[in-house]
Design a protein around this motif. Structure first.
Motif, PDB file in Angstrom:
ATOM      1  N   GLY C 156     -32.728   1.574 -25.046  1.00 11.87           N
ATOM      2  CA  GLY C 156     -31.288   1.487 -25.275  1.00 11.87           C
ATOM      3  C   GLY C 156     -30.830   2.331 -26.436  1.00 11.87           C
ATOM      4  O   GLY C 156     -31.635   2.924 -27.168  1.00 11.87           O
ATOM      5  N   HIS C 157     -29.512   2.374 -26.608  1.00 16.11           N
ATOM      6  CA  HIS C 157     -28.910   3.170 -27.671  1.00 16.11           C
ATOM      7  C   HIS C 157     -28.135   2.236 -28.588  1.00 16.11           C
ATOM      8  O   HIS C 157     -27.086   1.726 -28.234  1.00 16.11           O
ATOM      9  CB  HIS C 157     -28.004   4.236 -27.064  1.00 16.11           C
ATOM     10  N   PRO C 158     -28.652   1.988 -29.800  1.00 11.35           N
ATOM     11  CA  PRO C 158     -28.198   0.848 -30.604  1.00 11.35           C
ATOM     12  C   PRO C 158     -26.750   0.895 -31.061  1.00 11.35           C
ATOM     13  O   PRO C 158     -26.181  -0.160 -31.307  1.00 11.35           O
ATOM     14  CB  PRO C 158     -29.125   0.881 -31.819  1.00 11.35           C
ATOM     15  N   ARG C 160     -24.115   1.644 -29.443  1.00 11.35           N
ATOM     16  CA  ARG C 160     -23.127   1.307 -28.419  1.00 11.35           C
ATOM     17  C   ARG C 160     -22.642  -0.116 -28.632  1.00 11.35           C
ATOM     18  O   ARG C 160     -23.386  -0.985 -29.084  1.00 11.35           O
ATOM     19  CB  ARG C 160     -23.758   1.423 -27.027  1.00 11.35           C
ATOM     20  N   TYR C 163     -24.572  -2.860 -26.698  1.00 11.70           N
ATOM     21  CA  TYR C 163     -26.025  -2.874 -26.859  1.00 11.70           C
ATOM     22  C   TYR C 163     -26.508  -4.276 -27.195  1.00 11.70           C
ATOM     23  O   TYR C 163     -25.969  -4.947 -28.083  1.00 11.70           O
ATOM     24  CB  TYR C 163     -26.420  -1.904 -27.977  1.00 11.70           C
ATOM     25  N   GLU C 165     -30.167  -6.133 -28.044  1.00  8.18           N
ATOM     26  CA  GLU C 165     -31.573  -5.868 -28.302  1.00  8.18           C
ATOM     27  C   GLU C 165     -32.398  -6.943 -27.609  1.00  8.18           C
ATOM     28  O   GLU C 165     -32.394  -8.101 -28.031  1.00  8.18           O
ATOM     29  CB  GLU C 165     -31.821  -5.843 -29.811  1.00  8.18           C
TER      30      GLU C 165
END
Lengths: 163, 434, 175
Positions: C156-158, C160, C163, C165
């Motif tokens: 993922g792309h933190p 965003r 997002y 986790e």
């Protein structure tokens, strides 16, 4: 190599040694830059960001009113935990006040927003302990006795007694 | 082996290249930087900096904390010159909210920022020469840096994580006697700098290892976005304090030191000269500090307060007299019409209306504030959607761009020069990784 | 029905307040040269902001770098911004000759792609990698687009907004 050259070299060598010694001797009497720390404590400013404490009234009763302003501005999540209720006279009673000093970053945000000047910082920086649990300070550890609170207030230019 | 994290290394038939993995735990990398270096003998053939070991998601933290909560976090972005980070953040919010900053605040900010520049350059001086193998300058530099840190401790309560600037002003006024302390330190420092220059400038080892090493020119700098002393060492007099004056830098007189060589030695000289210029700025700012000593301001404020209470009491007496339908005293009536005197607005340490930190909400908008930090352009790009939390906070650290030029400086050069070249860039890894 | 009404009222509100944005110096200059530019006014610091379509980005960038009146030779930063509905790639430029700044915004398309500025300013290299890493904007034409700050195997792309986790490997993160 000619003997004259050797003499010159010896002479210049001696001069250099003399200069070096003069530099050493010039430092002989000056004050040391370092501190012998455990014996000599550093001279800290009154604004030092050290361990958090709770000031009390002059008769050593709680000054905190449980408004949780400190917990709201704290940058670390759930670092300051407060539980309180109000007694029959609608006076706030603090049941639990804990600060996890192991996660505290000593920023001083909480001391700034406290409406009654209760949570403040001491110049105490030796906080090492043997376990992580021991670093969670409760109200008993945090409360500063009345006399010490008065002294703190005098040192920091606040009104001496709070009733 | 021919593949390390996606970096393909060519294979030579005659001789085998050696891959040296410098870091992440290496004393000369000033933090945790990993340099995957391919060597052909002593010559660097390829280099790949691997960053991110210190990534603490400071930008994400800014999105889920209020502006006041986020403020202590900024100190940790670049800890050697944290006043700059605070300044850039506070300026962004102040411009968004359209706040006027009193002159006294601007001057105190200027003094602390320039002292911070000196302390940062002093640390760089010590560690840079330590990288070259000289241990004594490290101790000398730290001795003098300690004095500046003591000043910071007096003013903010902490030596590195200051948390002193506030949106619209300062946390507290300067303590009593601080101005004299600063004067004592800055009068002493030029002697020390002269001492440093005497032992380093003409030192044959330093000259051998610095002159003609790691040469870059302006085009290289622009190609990699390098700013700060590294750019000025190429002959470009680019300093945001001069070209786009912020704070009160347009009111003080200082020069922008440059050098034309673009090598390690030029960068060293530019930084040393910058420290002298910073001292000049601090001298001028202390002389022209609006309000002067805090004790004087307090005294004046007390006098004004006394007058204000007198007026208030006169008003009360007049009202009581009117209620009792008696003639009020003419002195009271006269007094009532007086305006209570106010402290010069330039002397305050907060704007006229104190910003409520806890519920501070800037209007919708965005802002990129840039300052000249000791390492170059430091920027904070802040987008606000009108809520007490930022929509996006982006840090533009100077070290991030400055580090990206390292491989091109090193490829084709000797491996032993690596630490001299890297040290001369003055990269701070927390700022790279954020 | 109610949704439709809401959207209608929103559109009506938009019609009531047409954006009156004066074109800035550089926006006007670009418009004269027949570039499609959307003016976004000034930011709080007085820096001009323009929005450029992805397909004309490279030509606009080249013009801004090479034209004598602009000369934006220093790239300050590239930031990805998540506006929830779409993502922006924001480029900040600085000119060493005129000491002016400019902000270019490019909207990422549905594939999250934006043309890379590598041919114009090589300094964007690490900045675009960082934006890809944290925001997930794909820079087409970047020669070496991979993660830079996060570990290479991060999911993922933190940065965003959506997002979450939930990497099962990160057990230490849940206490």
């Amino acid at each position: 190599m000619s003997p004259v050259g050797n003499e010159n070299r010896v002479l210049s060598g001696l001069v250099e040694i003399g200069r070096g010694l003069a530099t050493v001797m010039s430092h002989f009497g000056r004050e040391p830059v370092t501190l012998e720390y455990p014996e000599v404590m550093p001279d800290l400013s009154t604004r030092f960001h050290g361990r958090l404490c709770l000031l009390t009234k002059s008769d050593s009763t709680d000054l905190c009113i449980g408004c949780k302003a400190c917990a709201r501005v704290c940058p670390c999540d759930d670092l300051i935990q407060i539980e309180m209720h109000r007694d029959e006279n609608k006076k706030p009673v603090i049941d639990r006040f804990t600060i996890d000093i192991g996660r505290c970053i000593f920023c001083g945000n909480c001391t700034e927003v406290c409406p009654v000047d209760c949570i403040k910082m001491l110049s105490d920086f030796e906080l090492a302990d043997y376990s992580r649990e021991a670093l969670v300070l409760d109200k008993f550890d945090l409360n500063l006795p009345g006399e010490a609170s008065d002294q703190w207030r005098v040192e920091h230019g606040l009104e001496k007694t709070v009733k | 082996m021919s593949d390390i994290q996606g970096i393909t290394i060519e294979r030579d038939i005659q001789s085998e290249d050696m891959v040296v993995n410098i870091g992440p735990q290496h004393p000369s990398t000033h933090g945790v930087l990993r340099l995957v270096t391919t060597l052909n003998g002593e010559v660097v053939k390829n280099m790949e900096p691997v960053v991110g070991y210190l990534h603490r998601s400071k930008e994400k933290m800014g999105e889920n904390r209020t502006f006041f909560q986020y403020q202590p976090m900024i100190d940790r972005v670049e800890y050697l010159s944290a006043f700059y980070d605070h300044y850039v953040y506070c300026t962004a919010l102040e411009t968004l909210a359209g706040l006027d900053i009193p002159k006294r605040v601007q001057y105190i900010r200027m003094i602390t920022m320039e002292l911070n520049r000196i302390s940062s350059h002093l640390l760089w001086f010590g560690t840079f020469l330590l990288d070259l193998g000289a241990t004594s300058p490290f101790f000398y530099a730290f001795r003098d840096r300690e004095k500046i840190l003591k000043l910071f401790e007096d003013i903010s309560g902490a030596r590195m994580m200051y948390n002193y600037y506030r949106i619209g002003g300062l946390n507290a006024d300067i303590p009593d006697g601080w101005i004299e302390d600063v004067r004592r330190v800055i009068n002493e420092l030029p002697k020390r700098f002269a001492e440093y220059e005497a032992i380093v400038n003409k030192n044959p080892i330093v000259m051998d290892r610095c002159i003609g090493i790691g040469i870059i020119n302006t085009e290289d700098c622009l190609k990699y976005g390098v700013t700060g002393p590294a750019l000025r060492a190429c002959g470009v007099a680019q300093d945001l304090r001069k070209t786009n004056p912020y704070c009160s830098y347009d009111e003080v007189d200082f020069d922008v030191p440059t050098s034309t060589d673009g090598d390690v030695y030029a960068r060293y000289q530019v930084r040393i000269q910058e420290m002298y210029e910073s001292l000049r700025i601090v001298h001028q700012a202390l002389d022209n500090l609006p309000g002067g000593e805090p004790a004087d301001i307090r005294k004046l404020q007390a006098e004004y307060d006394a007058v204000a209470t007198e007026i208030k009491e006169a008003k009360k007496r007049v009202i009581v007299a009117q209620k009792q339908e008696t003639e009020p005293e003419p002195a009271d009536v006269k007094k009532m019409e007086e305006e209570p005197p106010e402290l010069d607005k330039d002397w305050r340490i907060q704007g006229k209306k104190k910003v409520n930190m806890v519920s501070f909400k800037p209007p919708v908008g965005e802002c990129m504030s840039l300052v000249e930090s000791p390492r170059g352009f430091l920027g904070c790009y802040l987008i606000s959607d009108g809520s007490p939390k930022a929509l996006r906070i982006k840090w533009r650290g100077a070290s991030y761009s400055n580090l990206s030029i390292l491989p091109s400086m090193m490829i084709g050069n000797l491996y032993p020069d690596l630490m001299a070249v890297f040290g001369s860039l003055d990269v701070i890894l927390p700022e790279v990784d954020r | 029905m109610s949704e439709e009404k809401q959207s209608e009222s929103k559109e009506a509100a938009k019609d009531d307040l047409p954006p009156v944005i004066e074109p800035g110096v550089y926006g006007e200059l670009l418009e004269k040269k027949k570039f499609k530019v959307q003016h976004l006014g000034m930011d709080a610091m007085g820096v001009e902001m323009i929005e450029v379509a992805a397909e004309s980005l490279l030509r606009v960038a080249e013009y801004l770098r090479d034209n004598k009146k602009c000369q934006f030779d220093l790239l300050v930063s590239v930031s990805g911004v998540d506006m929830v509905d779409y993502r922006l790639s924001v480029v900040h430029l600085y000119s060493l000759s005129s000491n002016e700044s400019l902000c270019i915004k490019v909207r990422a398309d549905e594939k999250e792609a934006v043309p890379s500025l590598m041919p114009i300013w090589p300094a964007v290299d690490w900045h675009e990698r960082e934006t890809y890493d944290l925001m997930g904007i794909i820079y087409e034409g970047h020669p070496d687009l991979r993660r830079i700050l996060m570990p290479t195997d991060w999911i993922g792309h933190p940065l965003r907004k959506d997002y979450v986790e939930n990497d099962p490997r990160l057990v230490w993160n849940r206490r």
